[in-house]
Design a protein around this motif. Sequence first.
Motif, short mmCIF file in Angstrom:
data_model
loop_
_atom_site.label_atom_id
_atom_site.label_comp_id
_atom_site.label_asym_id
_atom_site.label_seq_id
_atom_site.Cartn_x
_atom_site.Cartn_y
_atom_site.Cartn_z
N GLN A 114 46.14 32.59 45.02
CA GLN A 114 45.84 33.90 44.45
C GLN A 114 46.67 34.09 43.19
OE1 GLN A 114 47.42 33.84 47.82
NE2 GLN A 114 49.13 33.44 46.49
N CYS A 115 45.99 34.52 42.15
CA CYS A 115 46.69 34.97 40.95
C CYS A 115 46.00 36.25 40.52
CB CYS A 115 46.64 33.93 39.84
SG CYS A 115 47.52 34.48 38.37
N GLN A 127 39.15 34.34 41.01
CA GLN A 127 38.74 35.74 41.06
C GLN A 127 38.75 36.36 42.46
OE1 GLN A 127 38.03 37.71 38.16
NE2 GLN A 127 39.19 35.95 37.46
N GLY A 128 39.02 35.58 43.50
CA GLY A 128 38.89 36.10 44.86
C GLY A 128 39.71 37.35 45.12
N VAL A 145 31.58 38.30 37.52
CA VAL A 145 32.40 37.24 38.12
C VAL A 145 31.52 36.11 38.62
CG1 VAL A 145 33.85 36.69 40.11
CG2 VAL A 145 34.36 38.70 38.72
N THR A 146 30.42 36.45 39.28
CA THR A 146 29.52 35.43 39.83
C THR A 146 28.89 34.61 38.71
OG1 THR A 146 29.07 36.81 41.76
CG2 THR A 146 27.46 35.10 41.25
N ASP A 164 41.09 38.43 33.50
CA ASP A 164 41.30 39.81 33.92
C ASP A 164 40.02 40.62 33.81
OD1 ASP A 164 42.84 42.06 34.74
OD2 ASP A 164 42.99 42.72 32.65
N ASN A 165 39.20 40.32 32.79
CA ASN A 165 37.97 41.07 32.55
C ASN A 165 36.82 40.09 32.30
OD1 ASN A 165 36.00 42.96 31.88
ND2 ASN A 165 36.68 43.09 29.75
N PRO A 166 36.25 39.52 33.37
CA PRO A 166 35.21 38.51 33.19
C PRO A 166 33.96 39.01 32.46
CG PRO A 166 36.12 38.37 35.40
CD PRO A 166 36.67 39.62 34.78
#
Length: 424
Positions: free
Chosen positions: A47-48, A306-307, A350-351, A387-389
Motif C-alpha cells: 500500500q502506498c 490504487q487499492g 482508476v480502472t 494521486d489523481n488518475p
Amino acid sequence: MRRILVVGAGQSGLQLALGLQSKGYEVTLMSNRTAEEIRTGRVMSTQCMFDTALQHERDLEINFWEQQAPKIEGLGVSVAAPDGSRPIDWLGRLKGYAQSVDQRVKMSGWLDTFAQRGGQLVIHGASVADLDYFSRTYDLVLVAAGKGELVSMFGRDAARSPYDAPQRALAVSYVHGLGPRPEHPETEAVRCNLVPGVGELFVMPTLTTSGRADILFWEGLPGGPLDVFNGVKDPAEHLALTLGLMEKYTPWEYARATKVELTDAGGTLAGRYAPVVRNPIGRLPGGGLVLGVADVVVANDPITGQGSNSASKCAASYLSSILMHGDKPFDEAWMKATFDKYWFTTGKPVTQWTNAMLGVPPEHVLNLIGAAGQLQPVANRFANGFDNPADFDAYFYDPEDAADYLAEVTAAAEPSSVGASSAE
C-alpha cells in the motif's frame, strides 16, 4: 439514530465505520479476525497512499501514524534493457507526500479505536445467511469484505471487466536493511521498475510492526520468468527468489538489497487475482439489499498502486452520500446513485489507467515515459497521476493528446535552455 452494519475491517470498512461513528450513527462492525490476530498475522498487502487518500484520514483524525511513517516525496520510473542496463531512469516529485503503513499496524489500531469509542465489534466471518438475518435489523448493510462467500452476491459487470483471468503473479517481501538509491539518497521514493515482457518490480518505503522498512514487490506476467512463487511456503526461500530475480532483471535495485532481511516471519505474500468490476448491489435470499464497498465492487490489479487509495476514496464518498441522505430509506435507487458517484469520480479513471498499464504499452506511451527523463514537468505530472488518475485522460491514452502535450512542454522548456547556453 440510524443503525448501520459494516462487514469487513480493511481500509474502506474501518474508515467508513469510524467516520459514521464520529457522526453519531450506531455502527456494528463485523471482522473475521481480532485486532491481535491482524497485528501478529501475515502481511496483507502492499500500500502506498497518496495525498488525497491521506487527507481523508486526516479529516477523520485517524492518521495516527503520520509522524512515524516515511514521507514519500517522489515516484521514480526505470525501464530495464535486456543487457541489465536502464535506458530510462527518472524521478517525479509529488506535490504532497505519500505514505505507506503496513495494514497489520493500521487495521489493528483502527479496530481497537472503534471498540474503544463504543462501537459494537463482532468477530465473525459473515455468511450470506448471517446478512439475510441482520439486514432486517439494520437501516443499511455495507459489504467491505473483498474475499470469500459474500463477494458471490455481486455479479460480474462484463462490460466494465475486460479480463477474466489474472494479469500478473504477485510476490511481496517486507524487508529491513535496504540501502538508498545513490542518485537521490536523500529522497524517500516509490520506485517502479519496468521489465518489458517480464513484469514489474516496485520498491516502496513503509512503516511496519518493527518500524521503518521497505517493500519489494514483483508483478510477473503469468507463466513468465517471475511466475515462480506459487507453492513457496518458506519465507526465506521467498526472499531468496525475490533477490535472485532482482539481481537478474533489476541489478541497480539488487545492488542496494544485498544486506536485506525479512522484517518478520509473516513478511511475505504471494498470489494472483483477476481484475473485476462487479454490480454494486447484492440481493439477499430474503429480499434485502446490501451495498458493496471498494474492492468488493471495483478490484484492480495493484500495478498502479490504487487499492488502498481507491478504498479510502470510496469510504469518503459513501460517507458523504450517507450523511446527505438524512433519514430517508437506503433503497435501491440510493444505492445505485451512491455507487455511480464513486465510479465516475474514482473507480472508472482508476480502472481505465490500470488496465492500460497491464497491456503492452503503445508507442506514444513509451514516448511519454522516455520524455519524462528529459522533461521534469512530464515526470512530475506522471508521478502525481498516482494521486489523481483522472488527469491521465488529458494526455495519456490518445496519441495526438500525448504529442500535443509533449510539444507544449518542450516549447515551454526551450527558452530557459537557450538562455542557459547564451549565458555560457
